[in-house]
Motif scaffolding. Structure first.
Motif, PDB file in Angstrom:
ATOM      1  N   ILE A  88      40.844  47.926  34.206  1.00 42.94           N
ATOM      2  CA  ILE A  88      40.234  47.510  33.400  1.00 42.94           C
ATOM      3  C   ILE A  88      39.414  46.352  33.569  1.00 42.94           C
ATOM      4  N   LEU A  96      35.576  44.670  32.493  1.00 41.36           N
ATOM      5  CA  LEU A  96      34.967  44.290  30.763  1.00 41.36           C
ATOM      6  C   LEU A  96      33.263  44.247  31.384  1.00 41.36           C
ATOM      7  N   ALA A 145      33.341  42.387  22.835  1.00 40.95           N
ATOM      8  CA  ALA A 145      34.231  42.067  22.925  1.00 40.95           C
ATOM      9  C   ALA A 145      35.554  42.306  22.259  1.00 40.95           C
ATOM     10  N   ALA A 149      41.082  43.649  29.517  1.00 42.46           N
ATOM     11  CA  ALA A 149      40.441  43.571  30.309  1.00 42.46           C
ATOM     12  C   ALA A 149      41.399  42.498  31.761  1.00 42.46           C
ATOM     13  N   CYS A 199      36.047  40.663  33.842  1.00 42.04           N
ATOM     14  CA  CYS A 199      35.075  40.087  33.222  1.00 42.04           C
ATOM     15  C   CYS A 199      34.023  40.233  33.248  1.00 42.04           C
TER      16      CYS A 199
END
Length: 223
Positions: free
Chosen positions: A31, A33, A187, A194, A197
């Motif tokens: 993931i 972000l 966030a 995450a 980032c």
């Protein structure tokens, strides 16, 4: 792996570029972000990655293959901010089958199960769902297309605390099978899930170690 090299977006009508020499890498089943204020270029970045806008310069790769806008449209699944406003189907089944009338019930139930909506009736209207359920349905609409990367624009916007937590937990589980890129101005709990980032401000991207810095430190990078 998604790889962006020196991506710039400078429409003729704007005095300065909206995106400036963006470099970004996301590995499979991670993931990513991107955090930034309104007008920082977050949504434009997703639109380019979804093949909806053409970059002025730079390259986008999936693995070692450079991608065209047409290929990006097949590669990615984009969930817009407040996606429930764009529902067109009269029922959950119709919504999931839009553009895919050939889909069997097995694929439909598989997508709903993936987002925790397997108990719902397929004949229920999308507008009758709770806010959190509508966001999950929007995710299922994209997952049923089997994209290589799932992109979400402000996925927790407008949700209360409980629904936010449920959605963040779901996104954390989805990365077991998907690569995700999430953009947001807040966030919040998303930092917990995450793997990578970045902050974005005035079209410039900067890497942040979210796991070690924490929310306040990340937000301080935004100025």
């Amino acid at each position: 792996m998604l790889y962006l090299k020196d991506l710039t977006y400078h429409p003729p009508a704007t005095p300065i570029p909206i995106l400036k020499n963006i470099k970004l890498e996301i590995a499979p089943q991670q993931i990513g972000l991107v955090i930034g204020p309104s007008g920082s270029g977050k949504t434009t970045l997703l639109e380019i990655l979804a093949g909806l806008a053409q970059p002025t310069s730079g390259n986008i790769y999936w693995g070692e293959q450079e991608l065209t806008s047409e290929q990006l449209q097949q590669l990615g699944g984009l969930v817009f901010q407040f996606p429930e406003r764009h529902f067109c189907g009269g029922t959950i089944l119709e919504e999931l089958r839009l553009g895919h009338p050939e889909l069997g019930s097995g694929k439909v139930h598989e997508a709903l199960n993936e987002v925790g909506l397997s108990s719902l009736s397929l004949h229920q209207a999308p507008q009758s769902l709770s806010g959190g359920q509508q966001r999950r349905l929007a995710l299922a609409v994209q997952l049923i297309r089997q994209p290589s990367i799932l992109m979400l624009d402000e996925p927790t916007a407008g949700l209360d605390w409980s629904m936010r937590r449920q959605l963040v937990s779901l996104l954390g589980k989805l990365k077991a099978h998907w690569t995700l890129l999430v953009v947001t101005h807040d966030a919040g709990d998303l930092l917990e899930i995450a793997d990578q980032c970045w902050t974005i401000n005035h079209g410039q991207l900067q890497t942040v170690e979210a796991a070690t810095l924490g929310k306040k430190a990340v937000l301080s990078q935004l100025g």
